[in-house]
Scaffold this motif. Sequence first.
Motif, short mmCIF file in Angstrom:
data_model
loop_
_atom_site.label_atom_id
_atom_site.label_comp_id
_atom_site.label_asym_id
_atom_site.label_seq_id
_atom_site.Cartn_x
_atom_site.Cartn_y
_atom_site.Cartn_z
N ARG A 218 -5.14 10.53 6.78
CA ARG A 218 -4.28 11.08 5.72
C ARG A 218 -4.57 10.43 4.38
N LYS A 219 -4.78 9.11 4.36
CA LYS A 219 -5.07 8.43 3.11
C LYS A 219 -6.43 8.86 2.54
N LYS A 221 -7.81 11.78 2.94
CA LYS A 221 -7.62 13.13 2.38
C LYS A 221 -6.91 13.07 1.04
N ASN A 222 -5.91 12.19 0.90
CA ASN A 222 -5.19 12.06 -0.37
C ASN A 222 -6.10 11.49 -1.46
N ARG A 223 -6.98 10.56 -1.10
CA ARG A 223 -7.91 10.03 -2.10
C ARG A 223 -8.85 11.11 -2.61
N ARG A 225 -8.23 14.31 -2.65
CA ARG A 225 -7.43 15.25 -3.44
C ARG A 225 -7.16 14.69 -4.83
N ASN A 226 -6.83 13.41 -4.92
CA ASN A 226 -6.58 12.81 -6.24
C ASN A 226 -7.84 12.75 -7.09
#
Length: 271
Positions: A218-219, A221-223, A225-226
Motif C-alpha cells: 500500500r505504501k 502504491k501511495n508513493r 501515486r504522489n
Amino acid sequence: MSSALIKCLNLAKTVGNATVKTLLAAPKQPWQTCSAAALQTPHVQMPMQMHTSAVRRDLMEFFDEKKNWSENEVKVGRAWRTEELRIKSNKELHQLWFVLLKERNMLLTMEHECNDKMEIFPSPERIDKVKISMENLETVVRERNKAYHLLETGETGERPQKAVKNAFGLQVSYKACEHALPSFMNLKWIKSRNIGFGGRAVNRFLLKYREKLYNAKRKAKNRSRNEVMMILRRNPNFDLDVLRRQFPDVNVDKLRNEDKIRGHYVPKVGV
C-alpha cells in the motif's frame, strides 16, 4: 680356461652382434621417426596444450603475478554475459569453467594473504566478476541440459521440487534428493522433513506477516501515486503515455481529473 667355457663366450659374442645388426636393419617406428626429426630440426616446435597463463609447476599458481602485488588497482574486464556464453561450444565452456575456477582460487588466496599481512587487496571486485561469470556459465549449461532432456525424454532433467509450507507457515520450494532408503523407511528423513505448522503463535505470526506485506504494498502504491501527482502539478502538459508505462499501478486518467494536481499557476486563455 676350459674349452667349454671358451665356446660359450664365443657363442654369446656371436648372438650379441647378430642382435645389434638386426635392430639396426629393422624399420623405424613412427615415434622414433618423430623423435629423430625433432632432434634434427630444433627450431620446429611441437604443438602444446592450450593454457591461459604461463605454465608454472609450483604452488605460485595460487598467487597473482608479482607485478600486481604492490599495485592499488588492477585493470580487468567485465564479467561474462549469458548472451556471450550461449554462442560458445560445450568444449569452450568446459575450458572456460576451469579458467574461472583457477582464477577464483588465485583471488581467494591473494585475499587471504593480504588480510593475514594487513595489506590492501587490489581490486576486490574481481572476485565478484568471477562469481558472476561462473553463475552465468552454469545458467547456460543448465539451459542446454534442459533442452536436451526435453528433446530426448520429454522432461527437464532437473531435480523435482514442490511448494510446501515450513514450520512458520510460509511457502517454500523443496527440492527432492536421492536417499539410500525409501521415504517410508527413512525415519531420520521423516523426522527432519515433518513439515507442518499450527498453533496460536504461528497463526498470530502469519497475521502480522500478511499485514506487513499489505502495508508495504500500500505504501509503495501511495508513493507512486504522489509522484505522479507532483509531476502533473509541475508539468500539466506532460505526456500521459510515458506516465502510464512508468507507473502501471496508477490510474493516470482518474488522477488527472482531481483537484490535487492543479498547481498555482494562471491557465492560458485562448484569444
